[in-house]
Design an enzyme around this catalytic site. Structure first.
Site, PDB file in Angstrom:
ATOM      1  N   SER A  10     -60.900 -12.263  62.061  1.00 49.00           N
ATOM      2  CA  SER A  10     -61.464 -12.967  60.391  1.00 49.00           C
ATOM      3  C   SER A  10     -62.739 -12.614  59.931  1.00 49.00           C
ATOM      4  O   SER A  10     -62.857 -13.836  61.154  1.00 49.00           O
ATOM      5  CB  SER A  10     -60.861 -14.301  59.792  1.00 49.00           C
ATOM      6  OG  SER A  10     -61.223 -14.204  58.859  1.00 49.00           O
ATOM      7  N   HIS A  35     -58.818  -8.648  59.525  1.00 43.83           N
ATOM      8  CA  HIS A  35     -58.688  -9.729  58.852  1.00 43.83           C
ATOM      9  C   HIS A  35     -58.992  -9.535  57.747  1.00 43.83           C
ATOM     10  O   HIS A  35     -60.513 -10.706  57.765  1.00 43.83           O
ATOM     11  CB  HIS A  35     -57.935 -10.884  59.562  1.00 43.83           C
ATOM     12  CG  HIS A  35     -56.610 -11.840  58.531  1.00 43.83           C
ATOM     13  ND1 HIS A  35     -55.446 -11.586  58.045  1.00 43.83           N
ATOM     14  CD2 HIS A  35     -57.748 -12.307  57.213  1.00 43.83           C
ATOM     15  CE1 HIS A  35     -55.649 -12.176  57.591  1.00 43.83           C
ATOM     16  NE2 HIS A  35     -56.351 -13.114  57.173  1.00 43.83           N
ATOM     17  N   ASP A  37     -60.703 -11.305  54.059  1.00 42.16           N
ATOM     18  CA  ASP A  37     -59.956 -12.359  53.389  1.00 42.16           C
ATOM     19  C   ASP A  37     -60.982 -12.328  51.724  1.00 42.16           C
ATOM     20  O   ASP A  37     -62.214 -12.122  51.717  1.00 42.16           O
ATOM     21  CB  ASP A  37     -60.440 -13.284  53.322  1.00 42.16           C
ATOM     22  CG  ASP A  37     -59.724 -14.147  54.960  1.00 42.16           C
ATOM     23  OD1 ASP A  37     -58.549 -14.433  54.745  1.00 42.16           O
ATOM     24  OD2 ASP A  37     -60.019 -14.596  56.437  1.00 42.16           O
ATOM     25  N   MET A  39     -60.976 -13.904  47.939  1.00 41.12           N
ATOM     26  CA  MET A  39     -60.924 -15.572  47.526  1.00 41.12           C
ATOM     27  C   MET A  39     -61.050 -15.144  46.541  1.00 41.12           C
ATOM     28  O   MET A  39     -62.275 -14.532  46.380  1.00 41.12           O
ATOM     29  CB  MET A  39     -60.895 -16.550  48.524  1.00 41.12           C
ATOM     30  CG  MET A  39     -61.065 -16.550  49.678  1.00 41.12           C
ATOM     31  SD  MET A  39     -61.433 -18.293  50.648  1.00 41.12           S
ATOM     32  CE  MET A  39     -61.200 -17.595  52.269  1.00 41.12           C
ATOM     33  N   HIS A  69     -56.307 -10.288  53.288  1.00 40.96           N
ATOM     34  CA  HIS A  69     -55.547 -11.225  53.174  1.00 40.96           C
ATOM     35  C   HIS A  69     -55.411 -11.872  51.423  1.00 40.96           C
ATOM     36  O   HIS A  69     -56.879 -12.503  51.313  1.00 40.96           O
ATOM     37  CB  HIS A  69     -56.002 -12.479  53.770  1.00 40.96           C
ATOM     38  CG  HIS A  69     -55.432 -13.750  54.155  1.00 40.96           C
ATOM     39  ND1 HIS A  69     -55.756 -14.668  54.660  1.00 40.96           N
ATOM     40  CD2 HIS A  69     -54.238 -14.019  52.765  1.00 40.96           C
ATOM     41  CE1 HIS A  69     -54.817 -15.922  54.338  1.00 40.96           C
ATOM     42  NE2 HIS A  69     -53.713 -15.415  53.047  1.00 40.96           N
ATOM     43  N   MET A  71     -55.864 -13.961  48.934  1.00 36.66           N
ATOM     44  CA  MET A  71     -56.084 -15.591  48.299  1.00 36.66           C
ATOM     45  C   MET A  71     -56.660 -15.357  47.055  1.00 36.66           C
ATOM     46  O   MET A  71     -57.288 -16.195  46.582  1.00 36.66           O
ATOM     47  CB  MET A  71     -56.041 -16.607  49.108  1.00 36.66           C
ATOM     48  CG  MET A  71     -56.140 -16.493  50.430  1.00 36.66           C
ATOM     49  SD  MET A  71     -57.409 -17.119  51.989  1.00 36.66           S
ATOM     50  CE  MET A  71     -57.841 -15.493  52.443  1.00 36.66           C
ATOM     51  N   MET A 140     -49.214 -19.550  56.964  1.00 33.55           N
ATOM     52  CA  MET A 140     -50.464 -20.159  57.167  1.00 33.55           C
ATOM     53  C   MET A 140     -51.062 -21.562  58.226  1.00 33.55           C
ATOM     54  O   MET A 140     -49.710 -22.140  58.347  1.00 33.55           O
ATOM     55  CB  MET A 140     -51.461 -20.402  55.954  1.00 33.55           C
ATOM     56  CG  MET A 140     -51.493 -19.497  54.412  1.00 33.55           C
ATOM     57  SD  MET A 140     -53.209 -18.308  55.783  1.00 33.55           S
ATOM     58  CE  MET A 140     -54.872 -19.848  55.562  1.00 33.55           C
ATOM     59  N   ASP A 174     -52.337 -17.611  60.443  1.00 32.44           N
ATOM     60  CA  ASP A 174     -53.643 -17.715  60.013  1.00 32.44           C
ATOM     61  C   ASP A 174     -54.440 -19.041  60.135  1.00 32.44           C
ATOM     62  O   ASP A 174     -53.709 -19.851  59.075  1.00 32.44           O
ATOM     63  CB  ASP A 174     -53.955 -16.826  59.132  1.00 32.44           C
ATOM     64  CG  ASP A 174     -55.093 -16.279  58.321  1.00 32.44           C
ATOM     65  OD1 ASP A 174     -56.228 -17.096  59.286  1.00 32.44           O
ATOM     66  OD2 ASP A 174     -54.953 -16.387  57.610  1.00 32.44           O
TER      67      ASP A 174
HETATM   68  C1  DX5 Z   1     -58.666 -19.204  56.039  1.00 32.34           C
HETATM   69  C2  DX5 Z   1     -58.448 -17.898  55.817  1.00 32.34           C
HETATM   70  C3  DX5 Z   1     -58.722 -17.173  57.804  1.00 32.34           C
HETATM   71  C4  DX5 Z   1     -59.775 -18.171  58.162  1.00 32.34           C
HETATM   72  C5  DX5 Z   1     -59.446 -17.892  59.858  1.00 32.34           C
HETATM   73  O1  DX5 Z   1     -58.368 -19.595  54.661  1.00 32.34           O
HETATM   74  O2  DX5 Z   1     -58.055 -17.284  55.539  1.00 32.34           O
HETATM   75  O3  DX5 Z   1     -58.091 -16.114  57.518  1.00 32.34           O
HETATM   76  O4  DX5 Z   1     -60.883 -17.561  57.938  1.00 32.34           O
HETATM   77  O5  DX5 Z   1     -60.717 -18.573  60.247  1.00 32.34           O
HETATM   78  P1  DX5 Z   1     -60.268 -19.498  61.559  1.00 32.34           P
HETATM   79  O6  DX5 Z   1     -59.615 -18.841  62.622  1.00 32.34           O
HETATM   80  O7  DX5 Z   1     -61.933 -19.915  62.149  1.00 32.34           O
HETATM   81  O8  DX5 Z   1     -59.551 -20.385  60.863  1.00 32.34           O
HETATM   82 ZN    ZN Z   2     -57.044 -15.106  56.244  1.00 33.10          ZN
END
Ligand code: DX5
Ligand code: ZN
Length: 221
Positions: A10, A35, A37, A39, A69, A71, A140, A174
């Site tokens: 990520s 990956h 992320d 948001m 991903h 969110m 998660m 994750d």
């Molecule tokens: C959290 C994300 C993850 C996160 C992973 O909301 O979906 O992908 O960034 O990072 P680490 O491994 O640092 O928890």
């Molecule tokens: Zn993620």
């Protein structure tokens, strides 16, 4: 075909002003996929980036497998733009979605694979009715929203339940996953491993990626 061990760093806690170089470095160090992320500040209390940035990254990194991903509160809204941006796997949370099957179909019709994600508070059995159409299921292991949080090992029964019931399913974990927590993820049956801080912040990324992939390998049948 048996599932394969794959490590997907990520980039959330990487230097986002230098995203292409950071991503290329991870791939050169053995990452199997990236990956990304996404948001929206509504589904989770944080804001990252959207399809324009993913598209810019795709222009620089032509062949790597990209997972977004999502969110976000309205995953259906971003399917076409993310497909156009060159995303391979579109993973969205089931919690805010009324018609999960319909969104899955739309994702697949747009040419992407589809992943279904659940937050820590969501029962894994919620996914039962969708597993047959999903390409990946994401459990998660932190509350989504931020990198660098502590791994929740009480999520492992969800992973084990999925592996026991679906031997050939791609199961992703994750949140807080790194060399210290990979063993219980692998033992429970996860084969797609997202790791942010533990990989991005490592002095030897290649070693950490290899170590985690090797652990997953040892548990795969
Ligand atoms: C959290 C994300 C993850 C996160 C992973 O909301 O979906 O992908 O960034 O990072 P680490 O491994 O640092 O928890
Ligand atoms: Zn993620």
């Amino acid at each position: 075909m048996p599932v394969q061990a794959k490590i997907g760093p990520s980039i959330l806690n990487a230097d986002l002003s230098n995203l292409a170089a950071e991503s290329q470095k991870l791939l050169d160090n053995g990452a199997d996929y990236l990956h990304l992320d996404v948001m929206d500040g509504t589904f989770v209390p944080n804001l990252t980036f959207g399809h324009p940035m993913v598209k810019s990254l795709r222009n620089k990194i032509k062949t790597a497998f990209f997972e977004t991903h999502m969110m976000v509160q309205k995953p259906e809204q971003w399917i076409e733009p993310m497909a156009d941006a060159g995303v391979n796997l579109y993973t969205f949370h089931v919690e805010p979605v009324q018609d999960v099957v319909r969104v899955c179909r739309q994702v697949q019709e747009s040419g992407m694979k589809v992943g279904l994600a659940i937050k820590p508070g969501t029962e894994v059995q919620e996914l039962e009715k969708y597993v047959s159409i999903a390409d990946v299921v994401l459990v998660m292991t932190v509350e989504p929203g931020f990198g660098g949080q502590s791994f929740m090992d009480d999520m492992m029964p969800k992973v084990k339940w999925l592996r026991d019931n679906y031997p050939s399913l791609d199961i992703e974990v994750d949140g807080g996953v790194g060399p210290k927590t990979i063993h219980c993820c692998a033992e429970a049956g996860a084969n797609m491993i997202v790791s942010g801080t533990a990989v991005v912040g490592a002095s030897d990324q290649a070693q950490v990626i290899k170590e985690m992939r090797d652990v997953v390998h040892t548990y795969l049948k």
